[in-house]
Write an enzyme that holds these catalytic residues in place. Structure first.
Site, PDB file in Angstrom:
ATOM      1  N   LYS A   1       0.860  -1.186   0.000  1.00  0.00           N
ATOM      2  CA  LYS A   1       0.000   0.000   0.000  1.00  0.00           C
ATOM      3  C   LYS A   1       0.889   1.227   0.000  1.00  0.00           C
ATOM      4  CE  LYS A   1      -4.448   0.930   0.199  1.00  0.00           C
ATOM      5  NZ  LYS A   1      -5.600   0.111  -0.194  1.00  0.00           N
TER       6      LYS A   1
ATOM      7  N   ASP B   1      -6.929   4.317  -4.572  1.00  0.00           N
ATOM      8  CA  ASP B   1      -7.603   4.156  -3.278  1.00  0.00           C
ATOM      9  C   ASP B   1      -8.269   5.516  -3.028  1.00  0.00           C
ATOM     10  OD1 ASP B   1      -7.658   2.155  -0.809  1.00  0.00           O
ATOM     11  OD2 ASP B   1      -7.364   4.121   0.070  1.00  0.00           O
TER      12      ASP B   1
HETATM   13  O1  2IT Z   1      -8.087  -1.472  -0.868  1.00  0.00           O
HETATM   14  C1  2IT Z   1      -7.983  -1.969  -2.002  1.00  0.00           C
HETATM   15  O2  2IT Z   1      -8.091  -3.182  -2.188  1.00  0.00           O
HETATM   16  C2  2IT Z   1      -7.696  -1.077  -3.122  1.00  0.00           C
HETATM   17  N1  2IT Z   1      -7.601   0.128  -2.904  1.00  0.00           N
HETATM   18  C3  2IT Z   1      -7.500  -1.626  -4.502  1.00  0.00           C
HETATM   19  C4  2IT Z   1      -6.114  -2.122  -4.684  1.00  0.00           C
HETATM   20  C5  2IT Z   1      -5.750  -2.546  -6.075  1.00  0.00           C
HETATM   21  O3  2IT Z   1      -4.564  -2.860  -6.262  1.00  0.00           O
HETATM   22  O4  2IT Z   1      -6.591  -2.568  -6.970  1.00  0.00           O
END
Ligand code: 2IT
Length: 446
Positions: free
Chosen positions: A126, A166
């Site tokens: 993340k 996100d």
């Molecule tokens: O919290 C999540 O799963 C997302 N923000 C999507 C992450 C993604 O790599 O599509």
């Protein structure tokens, strides 16, 4: 609680006392794993818990940019590369004033188990910045994204780490970051997901998180011989997840009566449907971050400074942000007869809220299971990019739906196998963990 689990939780609390959100997420997962540790001594032997709570790599960097007045601004950028046991790091980028290391560690940690549950080969990561997108011009957002990528590009890649959106990061931001990555690397690759459909993005990716939440809710309701047909639904948020959930809930015959923003919530007795759902996109694009605009436009009730959990509904879909549903709100929902709570945001519910739902034995699903449709469709975008091919909307939607059905059964089966039937929190944490932990053991002490 298993003594190995409590030892690791205690050590974490001592090491990172200020990382409130991360400790909350880690404690929840580790507590669920107590029964697994009782049965399987190998995880302790290989120090799996000590290793899994520590990110493989964390990058923190300065993001300098210039605003429209020509003044210099500086933000902090982060990427937490948490776990690559089952695939390249994968997870979104969040731009929000509240972003700090604790929040990104919590999100990256959750992502490990969520990505594992999708059945696709994706590790957990993340990233983000404390950049506040509210009221920023397109030019400011572009310069910020370019600067952010100017540092991040050396740490990511289609086989290394594949970020996505996100909160605060949608198609526009992904576009600016992709453009800058391509310029720096001279490579057109699937390094980011959530791309535009003309340049490698997957159909259905924008809708996927919300669609997945509702597909998951549908599966949960089926276990009680119920369906969404005719149900009253409270949704929080008005961003990407809330939007997709509202579309799919309407398609499956439910009535969505609330959406919310940082300023409060709206209650629409006629239902949030049709053009009103499309208006959510306009509210987002305006950058005002105010749901009152909906109440003003469609002349419905606006409740300032409150969250929608005080309304009488059958189903609650928290789709805004972490800890947006507390113990008192959970009790209010239960008192009003709510039978099913399905998290669309990550860690929507506080531990007190989760206890209230579990004690009442209503249907409750944690975000890492029910919101996994977003990252799952990102995984499908990666596959399409690798094949240099694209699937139709129907093909992607069908695959997404199947993935959600599979995640649901994985949760139900793990919960039952480890002695807590119907507990989706334990089911999701255990099923997500086993695949990652066993892969870590296979790959040696790394
Ligand atoms: O919290 C999540 O799963 C997302 N923000 C999507 C992450 C993604 O790599 O599509």
């Amino acid at each position: 609680m298993n003594s190995y689990v409590s030892k690791v939780i205690d050590e974490l609390k001592q090491k990172y006392p200020w990382e409130k959100e991360f400790l909350q997420a880690a404690t929840e997962v580790l507590e669920s794993l107590s029964v697994v540790m009782d049965k399987e001594p190998k995880y302790k032997k290989y120090s799996i818990l000590e290793r899994i709570v520590e990110p493989e790599r964390t990058i923190i960097f300065r993001v300098p940019w210039t605003d429209d007045k020509g003044e210099f601004q500086v933000n902090r950028g982060y990427r937490v590369e948490f776990n690559s046991a089952i695939g390249p790091y994968k997870g979104g980028i969040r731009f929000h004033q509240s972003v700090n290391l604790s929040i990104l560690k919590f999100l990256g940690f959750e992502q490990i188990f969520k990505n594992s549950l999708t059945g696709l080969p994706m590790g957990g990561g993340k990233g983000g910045s404390d950049f506040d997108p509210r009221g920023k011009s397109d030019g400011e957002v572009m310069r910020f994204c370019q600067s952010f990528m100017t540092e991040l590009f050396r740490h990511i890649g289609p086989d290394t780490d594949v970020p996505a959106g996100d909160i605060g990061v949608g198609g526009r931001e992904i576009g600016y970051m992709f453009g800058q990555y391509k310029r720096l690397k001279n490579e057109f690759t699937g390094v980011l997901t959530g791309k535009g459909r003309n340049w490698g993005g997957s159909l259905i990716r924008p809708e996927a998180t919300g669609f997945g939440v509702v597909y998951f809710a549908d599966e949960m309701l089926k276990t009680k011989k119920q369906s969404l047909e005719g149900k009253k639904v409270a949704i929080s948020g008005f961003g990407n997840v809330a939007w997709g959930a509202a579309i799919k809930a309407n398609q499956l015959g439910a009535k969505v009566v609330t959406i919310s923003g940082p300023d409060g919530y709206i209650y629409d007795e006629a239902g949030v449907k049709g053009e009103k759902i499309e208006y959510m996109l306009e509210m987002r694009a305006s950058g005002r971050d105010k749901v009152k605009d909906y109440a003003d436009k469609f002349k419905v009730k606006f409740v300032e400074g409150k969250r929608p959990w005080e309304e009488k509904v059958d189903i609650a879909l928290p789709c805004a942000t972490q800890n947006e549903l507390n113990g008192d709100e959970a009790k209010a929902l239960l008192k009003n007869g709510c039978i099913c709570i399905v998290e669309g945001s990550n860690m929507s519910s506080t531990p007190e809220a989760i206890s209230a739902f579990t004690d009442a034995k209503v249907l409750f699903s944690p975000g890492k299971a029910s919101n996994a449709g977003g990252v799952a469709t990102s995984g499908l975008e990666m596959s399409q990019n690798s094949m240099r091919y694209s699937w139709t909307s129907e093909e992607v939607d069908q695959k997404l739906h199947n993935i959600m059905i599979n995640i649901h059964s994985a949760c139900v089966n793990a919960a039952e196998k480890f002695g807590t039937p119907g507990n989706y929190v334990n089911g999701a944490n255990i099923a997500g963990f086993l695949k990652v932990a066993d892969s870590m053991i296979d790959q040696g002490h790394v």
